[in-house]
Design an enzyme around this catalytic site. Structure first.
Site, PDB file in Angstrom:
ATOM      1  N   ASP A 483       0.825  -1.208   0.000  1.00 14.77           N
ATOM      2  CA  ASP A 483       0.000   0.000   0.000  1.00 14.77           C
ATOM      3  C   ASP A 483       0.860   1.258   0.000  1.00 14.77           C
ATOM      4  OD1 ASP A 483      -2.360   1.466   0.124  1.00 14.77           O
ATOM      5  OD2 ASP A 483      -3.224   0.228   1.710  1.00 14.77           O
ATOM      6  N   ASP A 547     -11.022   1.619  -3.000  1.00 14.60           N
ATOM      7  CA  ASP A 547     -11.526   1.300  -1.658  1.00 14.60           C
ATOM      8  C   ASP A 547     -13.045   1.273  -1.639  1.00 14.60           C
ATOM      9  OD1 ASP A 547      -9.080   1.051  -0.534  1.00 14.60           O
ATOM     10  OD2 ASP A 547      -9.079   2.979   0.498  1.00 14.60           O
TER      11      ASP A 547
HETATM   12  C1  GLA Z   1      -5.747   1.819   2.118  1.00 12.31           C
HETATM   13  C2  GLA Z   1      -6.172   0.646   1.269  1.00 12.31           C
HETATM   14  C3  GLA Z   1      -7.217  -0.156   1.995  1.00 12.31           C
HETATM   15  C4  GLA Z   1      -6.673  -0.627   3.316  1.00 12.31           C
HETATM   16  C5  GLA Z   1      -6.200   0.564   4.122  1.00 12.31           C
HETATM   17  C6  GLA Z   1      -5.482   0.113   5.373  1.00 12.31           C
HETATM   18  O1  GLA Z   1      -6.777   2.743   2.246  1.00 12.31           O
HETATM   19  O2  GLA Z   1      -6.650   1.085   0.028  1.00 12.31           O
HETATM   20  O3  GLA Z   1      -7.622  -1.246   1.211  1.00 12.31           O
HETATM   21  O4  GLA Z   1      -5.635  -1.534   3.084  1.00 12.31           O
HETATM   22  O5  GLA Z   1      -5.299   1.378   3.378  1.00 12.31           O
HETATM   23  O6  GLA Z   1      -5.035   1.178   6.119  1.00 12.31           O
END
Ligand code: GLA
Length: 747
Positions: A483, A547
């Site tokens: 990430d 997300d």
């Molecule tokens: C980002 C990712 C999510 C999740 C969060 C965790 O927003 O896109 O899928 O993994 O971080 O903090």
């Protein structure tokens, strides 16, 4: 045609290019052939043709790029494009070069901006030599002895798909450092038929939104300096004519394979010509080339088709799959994911996760991904990033119990990392506050309570490599979700801009980890789909599309992503009943259907779902598994549909079968819906059509096409031409319904 007049004009053109004569004085084919062999190089392959004018001493020039023009000779294209003095303009027509550098004198934006402390900026590159390696590959060496700059253009066409790749290297051959402010991968002539641009914009939780831009004068410019590919300025562009649609008309796509800062621009000059530039957006002084040093631009991809936008996407998908993605996992089915994020967020408890693992396996998950919250002091998003060791307070025995259960349940174990980031509240930051990227004298504003680590520092790179690698070995981790949750707006290191070096360092860190752990799969994520591009996909296996698991919005996001990315790399997850981002609620039938076309997974608290919904989810996962070879290996067809419906499908490469989805996202303006037209079928064949999702008669009134064509039973056989040109009546359904049709060719 009067070739004498043409010749006079060409002579005039050529004089601005170093008094080189093109010599098109007669009409003879032999002479044209002679000219072609000396002055032009044609690259051809996969239906694409690129014509480069490369005679020694002239400004290198692309006189044509687009779909192949069978039988066309380069000399004739050059002649056909003869232009003249424009009243009020330069004494001779200035046509620029492959970089439109400032020394060419053209009035449009320069594709190369470099100087030595304000001098030597009028760079004027001329062809020196060419390495023409086969029909589809050319390296063109150019130099400007006056300013001490050399350029090497690396051009190639993927002969399978016709995707054209271009990048440029700039070398400082002068006697003092050269500051390079901007260099496009190539300045590409933009077809004058293009009257429409499709830009890809958006925001967090709403990636890949298509923006249609009608014909314009001046420039279309997108600049991204977020330090990642970005949500709002995806470095990709489509172009079409007034009438181009998904399945017909002249279309093109352009993409910069790069995960750092970028600039895309299309400029129309007063004389009607237009050019596209794509390259890395550089901070001031970021590239200061010492004598003898070279800068290389990221690669730009371009491709064209006469058969609409969807046909261009298929070429890009095949190029990505054949030429860029790592092949080691190609023959393995893409495992269905269970991701813990939306189920537990930071509230980890081993007992709860073990229960979720059981429930995930029950519905058919094959990979269990433990998301954020397992390490250091990471009980919330204000602490812990950088401390890459398992939290003893949550997992006293480490992750062994959880990993063992996941493996017993026949699932692979995946783990979340955000390697480039650090929370100020972390042991790492307390020990090394100087390990972050920052601009001297300016306060670095945290995003999501975090700073960006400076991976250009060897000690930072080594720290990350050793900690991640140790965990991968200890827990036999099959998969990393990588990430990156903030923009890097002050990418300074040692006082200088460093995003270029940082981006390469990230690529290297991922590549080194994959080399050390050859079976490790890696997903690229950046607050959802903020780092999805062909640069990062050289090193990773899929990306997290968004997300936002809102099943309705997901169709739009996934449609936008499909312009560049095939379904095998787009992570598509089934979200909770009430979407955490939009607060909207959707049936499991709709949620599940929105994730079937992609690399399927789920991201919801299975304990909160009803047994009926879990059973529906299990059915959808089984359906995905049954058809995933087709979904991931087939060819994608987007359909021309009204705004309230999204239609797309995948057709097997041998056309033996197809899966199509029709997602009804809103009410239609008429009381009854229209017909649905399939695409990509073998027009000489007949196909049996069945409706395989949602698996019950969802028509609001009956009887309907459901009974007439026995869609839930054996289906009926129709000619491909009727299915394509005439279409099948859609049943009347509620908005937020997704129908999936299976078509099988009759032998
Ligand atoms: C980002 C990712 C999510 C999740 C969060 C965790 O927003 O896109 O899928 O993994 O971080 O903090």
């Amino acid at each position: 045609m009067n070739y004498r007049i043409a010749k006079a004009q060409l002579v005039q053109n050529s004089m601005t290019d170093g008094a080189h004569l093109h010599g098109l004085a007669s009409t003879s084919k032999a002479e044209l052939a002679e000219i072609n062999s000396h002055e032009f190089i044609i690259l051809r392959g996969g239906g694409t043709m690129v014509v480069c004018e490369v005679a020694a001493g002239i400004r290198p020039f692309i006189s044509y790029c687009g779909t192949d023009l069978p039988g066309a000779a380069a000399g004739e294209l050059s002649l056909l494009s003869t232009r003249q003095h424009a009243p009020g303009g330069a004494a001779v027509h200035l046509r620029g070069s492959m970089l439109n550098e400032l020394g060419t004198g053209i009035s449009g934006p320069a594709g190369l901006v470099a100087h030595r402390e304000g001098r030597n900026w009028a760079i004027d590159l001329r062809v020196v030599t060419t390495d023409h390696n086969g029909p589809a590959r050319l390296t063109l060496h150019c130099a400007d002895t006056n300013t001490g700059v050399k350029a090497r253009h690396l051009l190639s066409i993927d002969t399978e798909t016709g995707v054209f790749t271009a990048s440029t290297e700039i070398t400082n051959t002068g006697d003092a450092p050269l500051t390079l402010d901007w260099c496009t991968a190539l300045s590409l002539p933009f077809d004058d038929r293009f009257a429409k641009l499709l830009g890809f914009s958006g925001r967090w939780a709403s990636e890949f939104q298509i923006e249609e831009i009608d014909n314009f004068t001046g420039g279309y410019v997108r600049e991204n300096k977020t330090g990642r590919t970005s949500h709002d300025c995806f470095p990709g562009l489509y172009a079409g004519t007034e009438t181009t649609s998904e399945n017909s008309g002249y279309a093109a796509a352009f993409h910069l394979a790069w995960s750092g800062n970028s600039r895309t621009r299309v400029d129309r000059a007063q004389d009607g010509s237009a050019a596209l530039q794509m390259g890395e957006l550089l901070f001031p002084g970021e590239i200061d080339l010492e004598v003898g040093k070279t800068y290389r631009t990221p690669e730009m991809k371009a491709c064209w088709s006469k058969d609409g936008y969807s046909a261009v996407s298929r070429k890009l998908h095949d190029h990505l799959q054949n030429a860029l993605l790592d092949k080691r996992i190609f023959d393995q089915p893409r495992p269905v994911h269970y991701n813990t994020w939306e189920a537990v967020y930071f509230d980890h408890s081993e007992a709860r996760l073990l229960d979720l693992a059981d429930k995930a396996a029950e519905v058919g998950a094959e990979r269990f991904v433990l998301d954020d919250g397992w390490f250091g002091g990471r009980r919330h998003d204000k602490a812990g990033l950088g401390d890459w060791w398992v939290s003893k307070d949550v997992y006293p025995e480490g992750l062994h119990t959880l990993v063992a259960r996941v493996n017993e349940l026949n699932m692979q174990f995946g783990l979340w990392f955000e390697p480039e980031m650090v929370n100020p509240d972390s042991d790492l930051y307390r020990a090394h506050p100087d390990w972050v990227l920052e601009a001297q004298g300016v306060e670095t504003i945290p995003f999501r309570n975090q700073y960006t680590l400076d991976l250009t520092k060897t000690e930072v790179f080594d720290y990350l490599f050793s900690h991640i690698s140790a965990l991968v070995s200890e827990y036999d981790i099959a998969y990393i979700k990588w990430d990156m949750n903030r923009d890097t707006n002050y990418p300074g290191s040692g006082g200088r801009g460093a995003m270029h070096r940082q981006t390469h360092a990230v690529y290297k860190l991922i590549a080194d980890l994959r080399e050390r752990h050859p079976d490790l799969e890696i997903e690229s994520c950046a607050s959802g789909g903020g780092r999805a591009d062909y640069g990062v996909l050289r090193h990773t296996d899929r990306f997290w599309t968004s997300d936002n698991n809102d099943a309705r919005h997901r169709h739009t996001i996934q449609k936008g992503a499909s312009y560049f990315f095939p379904l095998r790399v787009t992570g598509s997850h089934v979200g909770p009943h009430k979407c955490h981002i939009t607060g909207r609620t959707f049936s499991m039938e709709f949620r599940a259907a929105s994730a079937i076309f992609g690399h399927m997974g789920m991201e919801l608290d299975l304990a909160e779902e009803t047994p009926e919904d879990r059973a529906t989810l299990a059915r959808a996962i089984a359906l995905h598994k049954k058809h995933r070879k087709l979904i991931h290996d087939g060819e994608l067809y987007r359909l021309d549909t009204p705004d309230y419906r999204i239609g797309m499908g995948v057709v097997a490469r041998d056309k033996s079968e197809a899966l199509f989805s029709s997602a009804q996202l809103d009410l239609h303006p008429t009381t009854l819906p229209g017909r649905f037209r399939f695409d990509g079928l073998d027009q000489t064949a007949n196909y049996r059509v069945q409706l395989i999702w949602p698996g019950r008669n969802i028509s609001i009134s009956s009887p309907s096409i459901m009974e007439a064509a026995d869609l839930l039973g054996d289906g009926k056989v129709f000619s491909a031409s009727a299915l394509t040109e005439y279409g099948i009546q859609l049943p009347l359904v509620m908005p937020d319904t997704c129908l999936i049709y299976h078509l099988v060719k009759e032998s």
